[in-house]
Design an enzyme around this catalytic site. Structure first.
Site, PDB file in Angstrom:
ATOM      1  N   ALA A 119      45.073  31.828  44.521  1.00  0.00           N
ATOM      2  CA  ALA A 119      45.167  31.495  43.097  1.00  0.00           C
ATOM      3  C   ALA A 119      44.816  30.031  42.870  1.00  0.00           C
ATOM      4  O   ALA A 119      44.015  29.696  41.990  1.00  0.00           O
ATOM      5  CB  ALA A 119      46.567  31.791  42.579  1.00  0.00           C
TER       6      ALA A 119
ATOM      7  N   LYS B  34      33.222  46.762  49.513  1.00  0.00           N
ATOM      8  CA  LYS B  34      34.141  47.779  49.024  1.00  0.00           C
ATOM      9  C   LYS B  34      33.475  48.549  47.890  1.00  0.00           C
ATOM     10  O   LYS B  34      33.044  47.957  46.906  1.00  0.00           O
ATOM     11  CB  LYS B  34      35.416  47.110  48.514  1.00  0.00           C
ATOM     12  CG  LYS B  34      36.351  48.108  47.889  1.00  0.00           C
ATOM     13  CD  LYS B  34      37.594  47.469  47.345  1.00  0.00           C
ATOM     14  CE  LYS B  34      38.353  48.496  46.526  1.00  0.00           C
ATOM     15  NZ  LYS B  34      39.478  47.940  45.804  1.00  0.00           N
TER      16      LYS B  34
ATOM     17  N   LEU C 244      50.555  35.143  41.198  1.00  0.00           N
ATOM     18  CA  LEU C 244      51.905  35.692  41.335  1.00  0.00           C
ATOM     19  C   LEU C 244      52.962  34.888  40.597  1.00  0.00           C
ATOM     20  O   LEU C 244      54.034  35.400  40.281  1.00  0.00           O
ATOM     21  CB  LEU C 244      52.279  35.797  42.818  1.00  0.00           C
ATOM     22  CG  LEU C 244      51.348  36.683  43.655  1.00  0.00           C
ATOM     23  CD1 LEU C 244      51.735  36.612  45.127  1.00  0.00           C
ATOM     24  CD2 LEU C 244      51.404  38.122  43.167  1.00  0.00           C
TER      25      LEU C 244
END
Lengths: 508, 515
Positions: free
Chosen positions: B17, B80, B335
């Site tokens: 972050a 991915k 978070l």
């Protein structure tokens, strides 16, 4: 699955205006392979239940519907006395005689992801050009010029977008002919009774002469009276007149004036505003006003004193109510057009809303039971869309700078919270908050904010990273390129003739 | 116009972050005008679980001007294309949630509606066969999408798996080159201004005081500024998302390098599996009400591809978010603002969303409550849309083999989600809220993958002859398959373009968990 058995087989459209016949055409086209019988029950007799005055001014989106239906542009324009529309010129909303333009298409370019109007604001007092000088639509419109936009996005000519002005009765007639040719049944007669089935759904319409018209699904295009949605189903109405005080309109046609301008005018008057819609061989004028602030006679006098050609025919009075049906889709009835909502024509949203309703209905097309949650979703989406549109209209009134009692009342009105937030954000830093289901995108909102003289308190800090001289050079280059492109276009009248869209002259 | 008074930006916390924020700020708010400092302590561990991403990350990297091959090399990254969900709808059932769309809309009617009709007629070709990304995931192949919108190859969407610590390190180099100053140290005190309660400065363990005009809280679960100093309240979502712990570890990579994340539902939660070039990251997210930490660790260790590289570490959390993500002169990114389990790989995405919205609303002369409210409105709706999508995975299940699944299956879900499920169940309709992250294709994949089958299909489907529908679907299917079969395998792609150096992974040298 027994699904097929429950499919809608008979669809009845009630009404005889533009909304009814557009619905008939679009639904017949989309449901073509489904063996759905579509019937239009022409009850009413007022041809213009969906319009204010005899003419329509549209948004660019109508083109999509015409392409879907395969309606040829030149033919349509020739038949309906139509002209091109590049935007709306608003005069006197802030100060007497001062104008600004709400163009279709793009204004400037968003460099580095920062909306263009921030660059324009950054030039401050040093730059005298109006915001609309950076919009090709606006510049061409003010010169009375037009040519079709190009698809090549590297060309400045791709930045334009356009709608139309046309005669509503001629347009409805064209749609009606087209629909009947495609096998749509047409029934005439006043609606006398509506019968319901046990679950409260509409079962059939009974027209005078005891003609019974049963259906699986009904579309109410009967205009503001809402014969099915409001009367038979008692759906209820959400009244917006405390927000939008205008409740009357008077309209009159006048001889057309040259040059033939490709834009709608909306000029503020003492108790409302006056439209001017130029068609090929006539001009449509009207005054939308608040009956609490001016008498019908005074309104008529104001209108007649402000025409730029001699009057043709008698002025017509009309009342309306701003607001919307509490539900647009109730049981097996969907209201479209005037039966769904009443919004004054300032932002030319009438036909657009009809079109949006049809597209949403197609996306959510139900079976006979209408039980898969379609109505709830339809109502959620359409009410947001309608409310965001209302807020856009309201913005013009809320930010006015005029002195009469009517305009003072408009300024003093309490605004819906979402609009209030939008205004505060713009005042603060010129940011346009964009909600779900907005018809008008941020550049249109910015045009109104800035046109009505709202100046943000501070600039976007991200702009600090671009040197002011670079902004000035960039804007000058853009303005020059736009001006040159517009000047090179033909006049609208020449262009209409060139593409075979000139309407034959009618003799009065 | 007034000179902006916000000049001095302090980021508290490094990690993904912190360094993503520092990198973006250093790129957009150019040096010279702003001072940007980032405080982090090598003593504080990283959470290091959010290592799978979703396609918007490619935009983030592109805006920063990062070379994709270099980035993948330096972060041990892999491609991915999807998430494979195992045992969610029912035990033994597997489905893919691929990036990108299924099939092609025909005559303005959605593809899955035609697929549903054929399904009702008894022919049930798997929906994945019509999606280029899903097919590539299944066959373990990849190539970069084509920029030509006419080509079917342009519909390929992808994201990455990477080592979050290496990504942070990579962005740290990037940000430091652009003038961000890193300060080593632990924050021990936060001082607030008397008059308005704004943060004035933070004090480090060394006694050094760092003042700032604007603070970005990237301190992770601790939420040093937003929660601890500014006392911003928490909106608890654990009644919908009851998982409150995770045990995480890393293990040696096995044979196949799958271009997808796997999420396997267990008795009281689910296990992630994220394959990188040098190792596999994995962990079990569970609800402590139903199983003990020990049992969770045993389950995790029993389900590894290869020998573990580190001892499992434990994380504790509560699903939810702070009631404001921007409070006074402090924005929390990551978070520190809120937590949702990484079931749909949204952790890094929420960091990115926070950064882009902050930059578009970055305060000018002074902090205005308007921008603060708008930031909160946008972020909260973003959080809530993602929350609904995650709840769907738990709720749309037929599993009744454990009390955990019984609770999830029978719980009351948010109204917004209920509306979506009902509408889909009726006639396969979906609407996307404008600000919603997951597009129609994602909802379709999960709803159908977890057996929420529409009772009817769109009546407009019948407008097209069923033979034509059948032929079109067959064509799409074979075209998709042929296209993908020409791709190199995922491993070949990585070896050709961005092979990462072989890292010596020390056993026991993993990351430490948050307290």
């Amino acid at each position: 699955m027994t699904l097929a058995d429950n499919r809608i087989r008979k669809l009845v459209i009630l009404g005889d205006g533009m909304a009814a016949w557009l619905s008939a055409n679009v639904l017949a086209h989309v449901l073509a392979a489904q063996q759905v019988h579509i019937c239009v029950a022409e009850s009413g007799g007022e041809i213009d239940v969906d319009t204010f005055g005899p003419c329509v001014s549209t948004l660019p989106s109508i083109d999509l519907m015409h392409k879907l239906l395969g309606i040829d542009e030149s033919t349509f324009m020739r038949r309906t006395n139509a002209t091109f529309k590049l935007g709306t010129k608003l005069t006197g909303w802030v100060k007497q005689a001062e104008s600004y333009f709400e163009p279709f298409g793009e204004t400037g370019v968003n460099f580095e992801g920062i909306p263009f109007h921030h660059y324009w604001l950054a030039l401050g007092g040093k730059e005298q050009a109006a915001l609309s000088d950076y919009a090709l639509s606006a510049v061409a419109a003010n010169l009375g010029k037009f040519s079709h936009p190009l698809a090549d996005t590297t060309s400045v000519l791709s930045t334009m977008a356009y709608g139309y002005h046309f005669d509503a009765a001629l347009y409805t007639q064209m749609l009606r002919e087209r629909a009947t040719k495609h096998g749509i049944e047409r029934l005439k007669g006043e609606l006398t009774t509506v019968t319901h089935s046990d679950n409260g759904f509409v079962e059939s319409l009974v027209l005078e002469c005891d003609l019974r018209v049963p259906g699986d699904f009904f579309i109410d295009c009967s205009g503001p009276q809402g014969l099915l949605i409001a009367q038979a189903l008692e759906t209820g109405f959400e009244d917006w007149s405390p927000l939008l005080p205008c409740d009357r309109a008077i309209s009159v046609s006048s001889r057309s004036a040259d040059p033939l301008m490709p834009y709608t005018s909306a000029t503020a008057r003492a108790a409302g505003w006056q439209w001017r819609i130029p068609l090929q061989h006539s001009t449509d004028n009207g005054y939308v006003y608040s009956s609490r602030h001016v008498s019908d006679q005074d309104a008529a006098a104001t209108l007649l004193a402000n025409l730029d050609g001699s009057v043709r025919g008698e002025p017509r009075h009309q009342s309306f109510r701003s607001g919307r049906s509490a539900k647009f889709w109730n049981k097996n009835v969907v209201a479209i057009g005037g039966a769904a909502s009443g919004l004054e024509p300032l932002a030319s949203t009438g036909l657009h809303l009809v079109q949006r309703s049809l597209l949403r209905l197609i996306e959510l097309f139900p079976d006979k039971s209408c039980a898969a949650g379609e109505a709830t979703e339809y109502n959620r989406l359409m009410s947001s869309e309608c409310e965001r549109m209302r807020d856009f209209l309201l913005l013009h009134y809320a930010l006015n700078g005029r002195d009469s009692a009517f305009w003072k009342d408009c300024r003093a009105m309490g605004l819906p919270p979402l609009l209030q937030r939008k205004i505060e954000h713009f005042r603060n830093r010129g940011r346009v908050v964009d909600y779900d289901e907005e018809t008008f995108k941020p550049p249109s909102w910015a045009a109104v904010f800035l046109g009505q003289d709202v100046r943000p308190r501070c600039r976007d800090p991200l702009l600090d990273t671009v040197p002011p001289q670079q902004i000035a050079t960039m804007l000058l280059r853009m303005k020059t390129a736009i001006r040159q492109a517009a000047e090179a276009m033909p006049t609208q009248r020449t262009y209409l003739a060139k593409i075979g869209a000139a309407a034959p002259v009618t003799i009065d | 116009m007034a000179e902006p008074s916000i000049r001095n930006i302090v980021i508290v916390g490094g990690g993904t972050a912190g360094w993503m924020t520092a990198a973006a700020v250093s790129k957009v708010l150019r040096a010279g005008t702003y001072t940007v400092r980032l405080i982090e302590s090598d003593e504080i561990g990283r959470v290091g679980v959010g290592e799978a991403t979703i396609p918007p990350i490619t935009t983030f990297n592109r805006i920063l001007g990062i070379d994709e091959n270099e980035f993948l090399r330096k972060t041990q990254g892999s491609i991915k294309l999807a998430i494979e969900f195992v045992n969610w709808g029912r035990l033994g059932q597997t489905y893919l949630h691929p990036f990108g769309q299924f099939g092609l809309d025909i005559e303005a009617v959605k593809f899955h509606q035609y697929w549903r009709k054929l399904g009702m007629l008894g022919e049930v070709p798997p929906l994945d066969d019509y999606c280029l990304t899903a097919m590539a995931a299944k066959l373990g192949r990849f190539t970069r999408p084509s920029p030509d919108p006419q080509s079917v190859l342009s519909t390929l969407k992808y994201a990455y798996h990477f080592d979050a610590a290496l990504y942070a390190r990579f962005l740290r180099d990037y940000a430091e080159k652009r003038g961000v100053k890193r300060r080593e140290g632990k924050v021990v005190d936060v001082s607030l201004r008397g008059e308005d309660g704004f943060i004035e400065a933070v004090t480090l363990a060394s006694g050094e005081r760092i003042e700032g005009d604007f603070f970005i809280d990237c301190s992770g679960f601790r939420s040093l500024l937003l929660a601890q100093a500014l006392k911003t309240e928490f909106d608890d979502w654990s009644h919908w998302l009851p998982c409150d712990r995770a045990v995480a570890t890393q293990c040696e990579a096995g044979g196949e390098l799958t271009p997808f994340t796997r999420a396997t539902a267990h008795k009281a939660g689910w296990q992630w599996r994220i394959p990188l070039q040098h190792r596999i990251g994995t962990g079990y997210v569970f609800c402590s009400k139903f199983i003990s930490d020990e049992e969770a660790i045993q389950t995790l260790l029993a389900n590894l591809d290869g020998p573990p590289l580190v001892d499992p570490w434990l994380l504790k959390f509560t699903a939810g978010r702070r009631k404001q993500l921007w409070n006074k002169n402090c924005v929390a990114i990551g978070l520190a603002g809120g937590f949702m389990e990484p079931l749909e790989s949204t952790s890094i995405h929420l960091i990115q969303a926070g950064i882009t919205r902050l930059l578009s609303l970055f305060p000018g002369a002074a902090i205005s409550p308007l921008e603060v409210d708008e930031y909160n409105r946008l972020m909260i709706s973003h959080y809530e849309h993602i929350r609904d999508f995650i709840i769907l995975h738990y709720h749309a299940t037929e599993r009744d083999d454990s009390p955990f699944w019984d609770q999830c299956r029978t719980m009351t879900v948010p109204e917004t989600l209920k509306h979506k499920i009902d509408l889909f169940r009726g006639c396969g309709r979906l609407f996307r809220y404008e600000d919603e992250l997951f597009a129609e294709g994602s909802w379709i994949a999960v709803l159908l993958g977890q057996n929420v089958l529409p009772q009817a299909y769109d009546p407009l489907v019948d407008a097209i002859d069923v033979k034509v529908v059948r032929n079109t679907l067959t064509q799409i299917r074979s075209h998709v398959r042929q296209t993908v079969e020409a791709f190199p395998t995922h491993r070949t792609f990585l070896q050709r373009n961005c092979p990462a150096p072989k890292l010596l992974v020390n056993r026991g040298a993993g990351y430490v968990g948050a307290k």
